[in-house]
Design a protein around this motif. Structure first.
Motif, PDB file in Angstrom:
ATOM      1  N   MET A   1       0.841  -1.197   0.000  1.00  0.00           N
ATOM      2  CA  MET A   1       0.000   0.000   0.000  1.00  0.00           C
ATOM      3  C   MET A   1       0.880   1.252   0.000  1.00  0.00           C
ATOM      4  SD  MET A   1      -2.946   1.172   2.754  1.00  0.00           S
ATOM      5  CE  MET A   1      -4.038  -0.184   2.335  1.00  0.00           C
ATOM      6  N   THR A   2       0.558   2.202  -0.856  1.00  0.00           N
ATOM      7  CA  THR A   2       1.346   3.422  -0.935  1.00  0.00           C
ATOM      8  C   THR A   2       1.105   4.308   0.289  1.00  0.00           C
ATOM      9  OG1 THR A   2      -0.396   4.622  -2.105  1.00  0.00           O
ATOM     10  CG2 THR A   2       1.173   3.412  -3.456  1.00  0.00           C
ATOM     11  N   TRP A   3       1.998   5.249   0.497  1.00  0.00           N
ATOM     12  CA  TRP A   3       1.903   6.124   1.675  1.00  0.00           C
ATOM     13  C   TRP A   3       0.602   6.918   1.680  1.00  0.00           C
ATOM     14  CZ3 TRP A   3       1.412  11.392   1.349  1.00  0.00           C
ATOM     15  CH2 TRP A   3       1.699  11.984   0.112  1.00  0.00           C
ATOM     16  N   TYR A   4       0.142   7.353   0.516  1.00  0.00           N
ATOM     17  CA  TYR A   4      -1.082   8.164   0.505  1.00  0.00           C
ATOM     18  C   TYR A   4      -2.335   7.309   0.599  1.00  0.00           C
ATOM     19  CZ  TYR A   4      -0.623   7.280  -4.573  1.00  0.00           C
ATOM     20  OH  TYR A   4      -0.459   6.696  -5.804  1.00  0.00           O
ATOM     21  N   HIS A   5      -2.278   6.078   0.134  1.00  0.00           N
ATOM     22  CA  HIS A   5      -3.407   5.169   0.353  1.00  0.00           C
ATOM     23  C   HIS A   5      -3.560   4.875   1.846  1.00  0.00           C
ATOM     24  CE1 HIS A   5      -3.152   3.700  -4.070  1.00  0.00           C
ATOM     25  NE2 HIS A   5      -4.002   4.691  -3.939  1.00  0.00           N
ATOM     26  N   GLU A   6      -2.451   4.854   2.563  1.00  0.00           N
ATOM     27  CA  GLU A   6      -2.515   4.654   4.009  1.00  0.00           C
ATOM     28  C   GLU A   6      -3.228   5.812   4.704  1.00  0.00           C
ATOM     29  OE1 GLU A   6       1.446   4.025   5.370  1.00  0.00           O
ATOM     30  OE2 GLU A   6       1.578   1.992   4.563  1.00  0.00           O
ATOM     31  N   LEU A   7      -3.208   6.976   4.076  1.00  0.00           N
ATOM     32  CA  LEU A   7      -3.937   8.123   4.623  1.00  0.00           C
ATOM     33  C   LEU A   7      -5.411   8.085   4.251  1.00  0.00           C
ATOM     34  CD1 LEU A   7      -1.490  11.110   3.879  1.00  0.00           C
ATOM     35  CD2 LEU A   7      -1.624   9.682   5.935  1.00  0.00           C
ATOM     36  N   GLY A   8      -5.773   7.163   3.366  1.00  0.00           N
ATOM     37  CA  GLY A   8      -7.164   7.046   2.942  1.00  0.00           C
ATOM     38  C   GLY A   8      -7.523   7.915   1.753  1.00  0.00           C
ATOM     39  N   ILE A   9      -6.500   8.402   1.015  1.00  0.00           N
ATOM     40  CA  ILE A   9      -6.769   9.256  -0.141  1.00  0.00           C
ATOM     41  C   ILE A   9      -6.340   8.551  -1.434  1.00  0.00           C
ATOM     42  CG2 ILE A   9      -6.671  11.390   1.151  1.00  0.00           C
ATOM     43  CD1 ILE A   9      -3.836  11.833   0.236  1.00  0.00           C
ATOM     44  N   LYS A  10      -6.949   8.952  -2.527  1.00  0.00           N
ATOM     45  CA  LYS A  10      -6.733   8.311  -3.830  1.00  0.00           C
ATOM     46  C   LYS A  10      -5.483   8.822  -4.536  1.00  0.00           C
ATOM     47  CE  LYS A  10      -9.197   7.439  -8.205  1.00  0.00           C
ATOM     48  NZ  LYS A  10     -10.466   7.707  -8.942  1.00  0.00           N
ATOM     49  N   TYR A  11      -5.190  10.106  -4.361  1.00  0.00           N
ATOM     50  CA  TYR A  11      -4.084  10.744  -5.061  1.00  0.00           C
ATOM     51  C   TYR A  11      -3.056  11.313  -4.079  1.00  0.00           C
ATOM     52  CZ  TYR A  11      -7.576  10.828  -8.828  1.00  0.00           C
ATOM     53  OH  TYR A  11      -8.540  10.498  -9.756  1.00  0.00           O
ATOM     54  N   PRO A  12      -1.775  11.374  -4.482  1.00  0.00           N
ATOM     55  CA  PRO A  12      -0.741  11.972  -3.619  1.00  0.00           C
ATOM     56  C   PRO A  12      -0.757  13.493  -3.732  1.00  0.00           C
ATOM     57  CG  PRO A  12       0.255  11.198  -5.652  1.00  0.00           C
ATOM     58  CD  PRO A  12      -1.198  10.800  -5.727  1.00  0.00           C
ATOM     59  N   LEU A  13      -1.866  14.068  -3.297  1.00  0.00           N
ATOM     60  CA  LEU A  13      -2.101  15.502  -3.456  1.00  0.00           C
ATOM     61  C   LEU A  13      -2.734  16.086  -2.199  1.00  0.00           C
ATOM     62  CD1 LEU A  13      -2.457  18.175  -5.043  1.00  0.00           C
ATOM     63  CD2 LEU A  13      -4.507  17.178  -6.077  1.00  0.00           C
ATOM     64  N   PHE A  14      -2.067  17.066  -1.612  1.00  0.00           N
ATOM     65  CA  PHE A  14      -2.600  17.806  -0.470  1.00  0.00           C
ATOM     66  C   PHE A  14      -3.051  19.183  -0.948  1.00  0.00           C
ATOM     67  CE2 PHE A  14      -0.022  15.911   3.365  1.00  0.00           C
ATOM     68  CZ  PHE A  14      -0.405  14.630   2.983  1.00  0.00           C
TER      69      PHE A  14
END
Length: 281
Positions: free
Chosen positions: A1-14
């Motif tokens: 699992m990618t780092w941003y999927h671990e945050l529960g988001i689809k894209y690596p975008l803040f």
């Protein structure tokens, strides 16, 4: 699992946690479209932050975060609200999160400090953080002295954690360039000021839409601290108010902060379009 999927988001975008400008509707729309919406708590009371969080929760079931300006005198009260409301991600600026790190960890909050140089990045890497947001001076508002490319070249080789690039990013090309230079994701601020869901003054949005090449300047205060602002007058009094710009579009007293990307942003559009342009999905 990618780092941003671990945050529960689809894209690596803040979405940048822009003080006064990150209203609940904007934050929720960003999160509903697969990125991480972030509430800017700067200048807010604890009760105001709580109301913003609870309103955002009525508009999205997706994760969202809160940005803390560590120089705020009520930082402990703001953090208490964040913990009570079970916010899962916090970004920080204007100081070191060292004094609040124990509370952050105890509440299972993922921390992403914003850093303007390699020296501060190294200090942050000694703390139990989840990633680093590297902000170049192309960004709007209070910034450091280095541009994003030079920062990424210095910090990417020494950073074992997710590295998020901020400053001057507004489309897929600029996001891809940051990725080539070592970033694992991006943070975007100015582009979201032109979101249909963003409730800043129409005057503020119009000024960004009319922005041209070199339409922003870095202004230094007496201590050498830099702020990037739109060029709307020949004078930049240091006591101008971002709140006045956001809420009233006050051309006399407002500090119209915006990044260099404002030169390439020409229209108001839905959050969904902005995210798709950056992620090119």
């Amino acid at each position: 699992m990618t780092w941003y999927h671990e945050l529960g988001i689809k894209y690596p975008l803040f979405q940048g946690g822009m003080a006064w400008a990150s209203n609940a509707e904007l934050v929720a729309a960003v999160s509903n479209n697969g990125a991480l919406g972030i509430i800017g708590s700067g200048g807010r009371t604890a009760n105001e932050l709580r109301r913003m969080i609870r309103k955002t929760k009525t508009l999205t079931s997706q994760p969202f975060g809160v940005n803390l300006m560590l120089l705020d005198k009520n930082i402990k009260q703001l953090l208490e609200v964040i913990c009570e409301e079970k916010i899962s991600v916090v970004t920080t600026g204007a100081g070191s999160p060292k004094e609040i790190i124990d509370t952050i960890i105890a509440n299972n909050i993922k921390l992403f400090p914003v850093v303007p140089n390699k020296e501060i990045a190294l200090k942050m890497l000694n703390l139990p953080i989840s990633g680093i947001i590297v902000e170049g001076n192309e960004a709007g508002g209070h910034v450091g002295s280095q541009n994003l490319a030079s920062l990424l070249k210095e910090i990417a080789p020494i950073c074992p954690l997710p590295l998020i690039a901020a400053g001057g990013i507004y489309d897929h090309h600029t996001a891809s360039l940051a990725n080539i230079l070592g970033a694992n994701g991006v943070q975007v601020g100015t582009a979201f000021l032109l979101a249909k869901e963003c409730q800043i003054s129409p005057i503020y949005q119009e000024l960004i839409c009319k922005g041209e090449e070199n339409g922003t300047s870095l202004i230094s205060d007496k201590n050498g601290h830099l702020t990037r602002l739109l060029n709307i007058s020949s004078e930049y009094p240091l006591n101008k108010s971002l709140k006045a710009a956001v809420e009233k579009g006050d051309l006399i007293n407002g500090a119209f902060m915006a990044g260099s990307s404002s030169a390439y942003l020409e229209k108001i559009e839905p959050v969904e379009n902005i995210i798709q342009r950056i992620m090119k999905k």
